[in-house]
Structure formats: structure tokens, C-alpha cells
Write a protein that holds these residues in place. Sequence first.
Motif, short mmCIF file in Angstrom:
data_model
loop_
_atom_site.label_atom_id
_atom_site.label_comp_id
_atom_site.label_asym_id
_atom_site.label_seq_id
_atom_site.Cartn_x
_atom_site.Cartn_y
_atom_site.Cartn_z
N LYS A 1 -2.16 -5.06 -7.46
CA LYS A 1 -2.32 -6.16 -6.51
C LYS A 1 -0.94 -6.76 -6.23
O LYS A 1 -0.25 -7.20 -7.15
CB LYS A 1 -3.27 -7.22 -7.06
N VAL B 1 1.86 -10.21 5.31
CA VAL B 1 1.24 -9.15 6.10
C VAL B 1 1.18 -9.61 7.56
O VAL B 1 1.23 -10.81 7.84
CB VAL B 1 -0.19 -8.83 5.58
N ARG C 1 -0.65 -12.99 1.90
CA ARG C 1 -1.93 -12.44 1.46
C ARG C 1 -1.68 -11.44 0.33
O ARG C 1 -0.64 -10.77 0.29
CB ARG C 1 -2.65 -11.75 2.62
N ARG D 1 -2.46 -7.96 -1.42
CA ARG D 1 -2.97 -6.64 -1.03
C ARG D 1 -3.24 -5.80 -2.28
O ARG D 1 -2.57 -5.94 -3.29
CB ARG D 1 -1.97 -5.92 -0.15
N THR D 2 -4.21 -4.90 -2.18
CA THR D 2 -4.49 -3.94 -3.25
C THR D 2 -4.00 -2.57 -2.80
O THR D 2 -4.44 -2.06 -1.76
CB THR D 2 -6.00 -3.90 -3.58
N GLU E 1 5.70 -0.73 2.46
CA GLU E 1 4.70 -1.54 1.75
C GLU E 1 5.30 -2.85 1.24
O GLU E 1 4.72 -3.51 0.39
CB GLU E 1 4.11 -0.75 0.58
#
Length: 388
Positions: free
Chosen positions: A149, A154, A220, A222-223, A243
Motif C-alpha cells: 500500500k 494520483v 490517495r 494505492r495498492t 508508479e
Amino acid sequence: MAQQCYYEVLGVERGADGAAIKSAFRKRAMQYHPDRNKDDPAAEQKFKELGEAYEVLSDEQKRAAYDRFGHAAFQNGGMGGANGFARGFGAGMGAGQAGFSDIFDEIFGEFMGGQRGGRRTGPGRGADLKYNLEISLEDAFRGKKTEIKVPGSVPCETCEGSGAKPGSGPTQCGTCKGVGRVRVQQGFFTIERSCPHCNGEGRVIADPCTDCGGQGRVRRERTLSVDIPAGIEDGTRIRLSGEGEAGPRGGPEGDLYIFVHVGDNDLFERDGPDLFCVMPIPMTTAALGGEFETPTIDGGRVKISVPEGSQTGKRFRVRGKGMSVLNQKGRGDLYVEIQVETPTSLNAEQKDLLRQFCEAGGGEACCPQHKGFFEKAKTFWENVTDGR
């Protein structure tokens, strides 16, 4: 006041070629740039002298005249060497002046953080992110696929990363006309810098998105799915391109760097592709010889034969039972070191048997090295006595 020799101003020999002259000018111009020497009033004059010298020596005709007549070649309506620099960097420059203009742009492009011959416009790139991931030695052996995580920025879904309110869009910056750079006059020279109105992007947002405040990105978690390859070593860095943080207003994403830490293991120690472990064995097995089993990193077991009379510290090598090797076939080796255990909590019968064993060997059967030690000690003391 006599003018200094142009070759001395640039710090080059008279036979220097054009590349050496250009390199010398570039180095010294950076050194004496007025913006880097604001507390030195002489720096601007020195910088001007460098420009005059380069203008003359970088032009073949002017250099030839200078080599023949010196500074007199440019006096009384001559070729105009020094005055050419003083007039600035506008139209009508000769070949030497054009060359100076090119290198001038290169120097100030670097000084202002830009790139030579280009303009950096558009939204900036997002920041790179770092993530620390700890795995077990078994995971490093087998490899694994895991999820992490990652908190970060984003693209805003409402404005699709543009930063503008839905139905509107960015418009061209009126200050720089979409170029993202503006020229500023400072004294006798001009420098180029990022447009302060649009921050170098070349466009502005008149009606910003209410969800992201015009940034085009929101925070946010993210996974992400990460593949850990078999044989990975402690401290290895894995790069996931794109990423990282989202860029502002549709700018490109940064990268995510995963730093892998392989945790300690209760049984094995690792040295590259090889594994090491210490196994306790009974005293009787060490004395009489025999076999014992040791676990392996792949979850199996392997038998090791022990020759009679083995001592603590003896090491056995088991080929191909070590770690996986990153991006290669095959495995390292397993090294097993034995530790001979002394029995404890003996009952009366066991103690009696051990006494009989020692007596049968003249009191030294349990430890033949014991006799050798005292023989060496006796010799040592005899030598000391004789030396008195």
C-alpha cells in the motif's frame, strides 16, 4: 591603462585551437558571472573582458589581425572587436559574435537550470517515491508476489488530471505566449528564466477544478502488486516506472523505488548464494562416526555422514542446497558446521559407564589431546628452567 592580452584573459596558449578557446571561455565566464559574484564589483568588468577576448579569438580573421597587430588592429575604426561585445547580442553579428552568442546561451541555460538549445515547457514531472519492504529468507529463496500500500498523489478523476474545471481547459500564458520562458535585461546582458506567471508551463488555468484546487492530482493510497524474484539479496532496489507521484496538471508520473530488506533467519546465515548453519550432534556420533540430518532452505532434509573422531567446528559442504541465484539457474551451497554436545543430567549407570571408558584408556581415552597438551607444557617449563 594597457589592455591585457586576450590569450591571458582566457588563460590559453597562442597556439590553442577553437575548442580549447571555447572551453576556456566557458569555464571562466561561469566563474566570473555577475550573478555569482554579487559582492564583487570587479566581476562584471572581468566578465566583459572575457567576452571581448572570446569575440576576437573565436573569429579566424579577427584572431589573425590580433596576432599580427595586437589591440591596435581594432582601434581607430578597425575591426571593432571589443566594441562588438559592448553593443550586445542583437542582429548583425559576425561569425565570431554568433559563436559567442551560442556559448552565452549554453552557459546561462545551465546557470538558470535549463538545457542548451531547448525550452522546458509544460507541467512538471511527479516526484519519485521510496518504499521499504522486508521479506523473509525463505521468500528471498523462492521469490514471491506481494501487495503493498503506497500513499501518494494520483490524477484527479474529476478533471482527469488537467487541473481545470470540467468543461473548461488550460489557456496559453499571456506573459510568455506559451513558451514558458521569459528574457530579463540585467545591465548589459540578457538572461532567460522560467516564466513567473505560469511557472514555466506555458499555460494557465483560469477556472480551476474544485476537487484538486487546480493541481490536477489528489492524495490517495494505492495498492500495488510487486513481484519479488527468487534469489534477491538484501538491499536490492526494485524500480517501478510511473508508479511514483502523479505530475501536476497532467504532468508525467515519477517512479517508485522499492528497497528490499531480507530479514534474519533463526537457522541459516547467508553469504551471497551460499548458506551456513551450525548443527549440534551427540558426542557418541562424533566419536564413533555416523549420520545426522539437517534441514534445508527449501523445506527438505539432507543426511550428512560424520567420520569417527570429528571435532566441534568441522564443516561439511552440501552442494546445490544453498540459495537461488538471481536471474540464473542453479543454487549455491549449504555449509554445515557441527557442534559436539556434552551430555548433561546423566544417571548413575551412565556415569559409571563413562568412568569405565576413561579408565580403560588410562584416563585419557575421553580426550587424547589432553595428554598431548601436558606433554607440551612439560617441555615448555623444562626450557624455561634451563634458560635461567
